[in-house]
Write an enzyme that holds these catalytic residues in place. Structure first.
Site, short mmCIF file in Angstrom:
data_model
loop_
_atom_site.label_atom_id
_atom_site.label_comp_id
_atom_site.label_asym_id
_atom_site.label_seq_id
_atom_site.Cartn_x
_atom_site.Cartn_y
_atom_site.Cartn_z
N HIS A 65 -4.60 -4.31 -8.85
CA HIS A 65 -5.39 -3.90 -7.63
C HIS A 65 -5.87 -2.61 -7.78
O HIS A 65 -5.26 -1.72 -8.23
CB HIS A 65 -4.75 -4.31 -6.50
CG HIS A 65 -3.53 -3.23 -5.80
ND1 HIS A 65 -3.54 -2.19 -5.33
CD2 HIS A 65 -2.13 -3.37 -6.30
CE1 HIS A 65 -2.57 -1.78 -5.05
NE2 HIS A 65 -1.77 -2.32 -5.55
N GLU A 217 -5.03 -5.93 -1.89
CA GLU A 217 -3.59 -6.06 -2.16
C GLU A 217 -2.74 -5.44 -1.27
O GLU A 217 -1.56 -5.81 -0.58
CB GLU A 217 -3.01 -5.49 -3.58
CG GLU A 217 -1.81 -5.99 -4.13
CD GLU A 217 -0.66 -4.86 -3.53
OE1 GLU A 217 0.52 -5.62 -3.66
OE2 GLU A 217 -0.88 -4.11 -3.17
N GLU A 218 -3.13 -4.10 -0.90
CA GLU A 218 -2.36 -3.23 0.09
C GLU A 218 -2.02 -3.73 1.70
O GLU A 218 -1.34 -3.36 2.41
CB GLU A 218 -2.76 -1.70 0.19
CG GLU A 218 -2.84 -1.05 -1.28
CD GLU A 218 -1.27 -0.90 -1.60
OE1 GLU A 218 -0.32 -1.00 -0.86
OE2 GLU A 218 -0.99 -0.12 -2.58
#
Length: 345
Positions: A65, A217-218
């Site tokens: 990512h 993703e985070e």
């Protein structure tokens, strides 16, 4: 490794907090096209590229990512400073004293500033060192002559403007790489370098493989919405978490056996361990207790695949991070060995 390190520098220099990733997607597309690939942008903003392999009936999916931690303007305070809302998971003290950039949506300008607690001056506030860092007292001090909400808004700043953190990327003579956002731009650099090598050396992979550079993703829902039906293996290349009770270090590749979502696929993990032993790749097995990945997000979304997670060991994750070139080398060798191996039994 020189080229991988260059990619790390280039990637960390591009601001890409989750939700503000067009610039880094543009970089990926341009770089991949320069290699001779035909990358595809997903509707969510990610960038994918596929290499057709000898086995085109069953596929692999490999992710890294490129979105990072960051912040967003929550409010403009009466004194002209900015109140923040976090993007991604980190305690407020992880960004105190950090230089930052406000990306002004209305004008396209970039305004610099510093993230500080309101009670910063120890000559004025006796509790400056012990007061709890919270959303209410953390703020951006803009590098502009503003002393009121009206003056700040006159710059075009509005609620919803993104804020990126200065990466401060440094490569030391002793082989350490220090920077914000090594999670997960180290992995993205590794995938880029392998894709470059495979194209230049005309390497044919044994299995058709989809390389996905995800951008959410985070915040927990990365690359899980466009997995082709033929995919049977999903490898997330992310970061190895370091700390007390952890085996992960900055000199080996870390293979995750379990994170906050539960255990990773046992046979897949053992397949990676076997490759590491066979090719003398230094590795550590580990558990990341407060962690999730693109692969675990895919499992939560119902993907019917074997899933695994590995990555370089990253010290001080979600703060000012550090790794060593040895870990980057081991991780790149591990990913390369996997991509050139047969499917997991």
């Amino acid at each position: 490794m020189n080229q991988t390190v260059e990619y790390i520098k280039e990637l960390t220099a591009i601001a890409s907090p989750t939700g503000f990733t067009r610039d880094i997607a543009d970089y990926l597309v341009k770089t991949l096209e320069g290699f001779g690939y035909q990358p595809v942008r997903t509707a969510k903003g990610g960038v994918n590229v596929t290499i057709k392999g000898q086995n085109n009936e069953e596929h692999r999916y490999v992710t890294a990512h490129v979105d990072t931690l960051g912040a967003i303007v929550r409010a403009v305070k009466p004194a002209g400073r900015l109140k923040l809302d976090r993007i991604g998971g980190f305690p407020w003290n992880m960004i105190e004293g950090e230089n930052c950039t406000v990306h002004v949506a209305s004008t396209g300008q970039k305004l610099s500033g510093t993230i500080l607690i309101h009670q910063t001056s120890c000559h004025v506030y006796k509790d400056a060192g012990i007061v709890e860092r919270t959303q209410d007292n953390m703020e951006v001090r803009l590098d502009a002559k503003v002393t009121s909400e009206k003056e700040t808004r006159a710059l075009g700043i509005e609620v919803g403007d993104f804020i990126s953190f200065d990466p401060r990327t440094v490569v030391t003579e002793t082989g350490f790489i220090k920077s914000r956002h090594l999670d997960d731009k180290v992995s993205a650099a590794i995938l880029l370098n392998l894709l470059r090598i495979y194209k230049e050396e005309k390497i044919e992979l044994p299995v058709t493989t989809h390389f996905a550079f995800s951008v959410f993703e985070e915040v927990g829902h990365g690359a899980n919405s466009n997995i082709p039906a033929q995919v049977v293996e999903y490898l997330a290349v992310d970061m190895g978490a370091m700390g007390d009770d952890q085996q992960t270090d900055e000199y080996t590749v870390s293979i995750c056996v379990k994170d906050a979502s539960g255990p990773y696929h046992y046979d897949f993990r053992q397949h990676l361990v076997g490759l590491a032993k066979e090719q003398d790749i230094p590795f550590k097995l580990d558990i990341y207790p407060f962690y999730g990945s693109d692969a675990s997000a895919a499992m939560s979304a119902g993907a019917e695949v074997k899933h695994a997670l590995l990555g370089a060991g990253i010290e001080s994750s979600h703060s000012y991070e550090r790794t060593h070139i040895d870990s980057v080398v081991a991780t790149e060798r591990m990913v390369d060995a996997y991509l050139k191996s047969a499917l997991v039994d």
